[in-house]
Design a protein around this motif. Structure first.
Motif, mmCIF file in Angstrom:
data_model
loop_
_atom_site.group_PDB
_atom_site.id
_atom_site.type_symbol
_atom_site.label_atom_id
_atom_site.label_comp_id
_atom_site.label_asym_id
_atom_site.label_seq_id
_atom_site.Cartn_x
_atom_site.Cartn_y
_atom_site.Cartn_z
ATOM 1 N N LEU A 130 0.815 -1.209 0.000
ATOM 2 C CA LEU A 130 0.000 0.000 0.000
ATOM 3 C C LEU A 130 0.853 1.265 0.000
ATOM 4 N N PHE A 131 2.067 1.154 0.531
ATOM 5 C CA PHE A 131 2.915 2.338 0.690
ATOM 6 C C PHE A 131 4.178 2.287 -0.169
ATOM 7 N N GLU A 132 4.132 1.509 -1.247
ATOM 8 C CA GLU A 132 5.256 1.478 -2.184
ATOM 9 C C GLU A 132 5.452 2.863 -2.780
ATOM 10 N N MET A 133 6.669 3.198 -3.108
ATOM 11 C CA MET A 133 7.067 4.453 -3.758
ATOM 12 C C MET A 133 7.108 5.647 -2.809
ATOM 13 N N LEU A 134 6.859 5.465 -1.511
ATOM 14 C CA LEU A 134 6.928 6.576 -0.574
ATOM 15 C C LEU A 134 8.349 6.750 -0.062
ATOM 16 N N SER A 135 8.698 7.979 0.227
ATOM 17 C CA SER A 135 10.028 8.277 0.767
ATOM 18 C C SER A 135 10.105 7.834 2.229
ATOM 19 N N SER A 136 11.303 7.767 2.759
ATOM 20 C CA SER A 136 11.478 7.378 4.161
ATOM 21 C C SER A 136 10.814 8.391 5.099
ATOM 22 N N THR A 137 10.830 9.656 4.738
ATOM 23 C CA THR A 137 10.166 10.690 5.542
ATOM 24 C C THR A 137 8.656 10.482 5.537
ATOM 25 N N GLU A 138 8.101 10.173 4.372
ATOM 26 C CA GLU A 138 6.655 9.934 4.261
ATOM 27 C C GLU A 138 6.247 8.685 5.033
ATOM 28 N N LEU A 139 7.036 7.623 4.930
ATOM 29 C CA LEU A 139 6.743 6.390 5.669
ATOM 30 C C LEU A 139 6.776 6.644 7.174
ATOM 31 N N ALA A 140 7.758 7.411 7.621
ATOM 32 C CA ALA A 140 7.872 7.721 9.050
ATOM 33 C C ALA A 140 6.663 8.519 9.537
ATOM 34 N N HIS A 141 6.184 9.452 8.726
ATOM 35 C CA HIS A 141 5.014 10.241 9.121
ATOM 36 C C HIS A 141 3.766 9.354 9.228
ATOM 37 N N LEU A 142 3.572 8.462 8.266
ATOM 38 C CA LEU A 142 2.432 7.542 8.337
ATOM 39 C C LEU A 142 2.530 6.633 9.561
ATOM 40 N N ALA A 143 3.725 6.180 9.883
ATOM 41 C CA ALA A 143 3.909 5.330 11.066
ATOM 42 C C ALA A 143 3.533 6.084 12.338
ATOM 43 N N GLU A 144 3.867 7.361 12.392
ATOM 44 C CA GLU A 144 3.483 8.181 13.549
ATOM 45 C C GLU A 144 1.967 8.304 13.665
ATOM 46 N N LEU A 145 1.308 8.452 12.531
ATOM 47 C CA LEU A 145 -0.144 8.631 12.523
ATOM 48 C C LEU A 145 -0.913 7.345 12.836
ATOM 49 N N ALA A 146 -0.357 6.202 12.464
ATOM 50 C CA ALA A 146 -1.060 4.923 12.592
ATOM 51 C C ALA A 146 -1.318 4.557 14.053
ATOM 52 N N GLU A 147 -2.514 4.053 14.305
ATOM 53 C CA GLU A 147 -2.906 3.592 15.647
ATOM 54 C C GLU A 147 -2.785 2.078 15.709
ATOM 55 N N GLN A 148 -2.120 1.576 16.717
ATOM 56 C CA GLN A 148 -2.027 0.124 16.892
ATOM 57 C C GLN A 148 -3.277 -0.376 17.612
ATOM 58 N N ARG A 149 -3.867 -1.446 17.089
ATOM 59 C CA ARG A 149 -5.059 -2.053 17.687
ATOM 60 C C ARG A 149 -4.818 -3.550 17.854
ATOM 61 N N ARG A 150 -5.280 -4.092 18.968
ATOM 62 C CA ARG A 150 -5.168 -5.532 19.230
ATOM 63 C C ARG A 150 -6.569 -6.139 19.262
ATOM 64 N N TYR A 151 -6.691 -7.336 18.677
ATOM 65 C CA TYR A 151 -7.975 -8.037 18.627
ATOM 66 C C TYR A 151 -7.764 -9.473 19.086
ATOM 67 N N THR A 152 -8.761 -10.007 19.782
ATOM 68 C CA THR A 152 -8.706 -11.400 20.214
ATOM 69 C C THR A 152 -9.332 -12.288 19.145
ATOM 70 N N ASP A 153 -9.056 -13.570 19.210
ATOM 71 C CA ASP A 153 -9.607 -14.550 18.280
ATOM 72 C C ASP A 153 -11.124 -14.420 18.232
ATOM 73 N N GLY A 154 -11.669 -14.184 17.027
ATOM 74 C CA GLY A 154 -13.112 -14.077 16.834
ATOM 75 C C GLY A 154 -13.671 -12.679 17.003
ATOM 76 N N GLU A 155 -12.861 -11.732 17.454
ATOM 77 C CA GLU A 155 -13.355 -10.375 17.695
ATOM 78 C C GLU A 155 -13.654 -9.647 16.379
ATOM 79 N N LEU A 156 -14.768 -8.946 16.360
ATOM 80 C CA LEU A 156 -15.205 -8.185 15.200
ATOM 81 C C LEU A 156 -14.351 -6.926 15.033
ATOM 82 N N ILE A 157 -13.858 -6.716 13.815
ATOM 83 C CA ILE A 157 -13.104 -5.498 13.501
ATOM 84 C C ILE A 157 -14.064 -4.475 12.902
ATOM 85 N N PHE A 158 -14.827 -4.888 11.911
ATOM 86 C CA PHE A 158 -15.946 -4.095 11.436
ATOM 87 C C PHE A 158 -16.939 -5.009 10.737
ATOM 88 N N GLU A 159 -18.162 -4.504 10.579
ATOM 89 C CA GLU A 159 -19.242 -5.321 10.046
ATOM 90 C C GLU A 159 -19.755 -4.779 8.717
#
Length: 149
Positions: A12-41
């Motif tokens: 999804l992030f091919e062709m992005l610079s290292s600066t752009e990748l770093a900015h997206l990583a800062e913005l991204a939220e980490q989420r944890r889900y258990t086995d069977g848990e709904l992410i969206f419907e």
């Protein structure tokens, strides 16, 4: 878990610079889900995409009779949910964790923030989404043609 490593490995992030990748990583939220848990419907209004860090998720869609039918299983570094960012429509499928899963979530607001400082990088993300969606449509067409043969 290194968010930057996951973001960098996603098609999804091919062709992005290292600066752009770093900015997206800062913005991204980490989420944890258990086995069977709904992410969206299916049918929910979507506002985010997810990149798989670890684990498996299952994509399911209801058939004409309302019976849930599995479509695919995704693993790292696959992503999903991108369609709602492009067309601002309702979710076309249900996604739930098939195992314990760790995901990175990027919302429309995150991508809008990214676009303000990295217009070229944002353009590459949109091109990558279009390229990958096109490949998925071609695969689906091939499967339909094989069934009809």
């Amino acid at each position: 878990m290194e968010k930057l490593a996951v973001i960098s490995s996603s098609p999804l992030f091919e062709m992005l610079s290292s600066t752009e990748l770093a900015h997206l990583a800062e913005l991204a939220e980490q989420r944890r889900y258990t086995d069977g848990e709904l992410i969206f419907e299916e049918g929910e209004l979507g506002d985010s995409l997810y990149v798989i860090v670890r684990g498996e998720v299952e994509v399911v869609r209801r058939d004409g009779g309302g019976v849930p039918r599995p479509l695919t299983v995704l693993t790292a570094p696959d992503f999903f949910g991108e369609m709602s960012l492009i067309d601002k429509e309702y979710r076309s499928a249900t996604v739930r964790a098939r195992t314990e899963a760790v995901l990175l979530r990027l919302t429309t607001q995150h991508l809008s923030t990214f676009r303000q400082t990295h217009r070229d990088g944002f353009t590459f993300v949109v091109i990558n989404i279009a390229r990958i969606l096109s490949a998925r449509v071609r695969e689906a067409n091939a499967r339909l043609a094989a069934r009809q043969a």
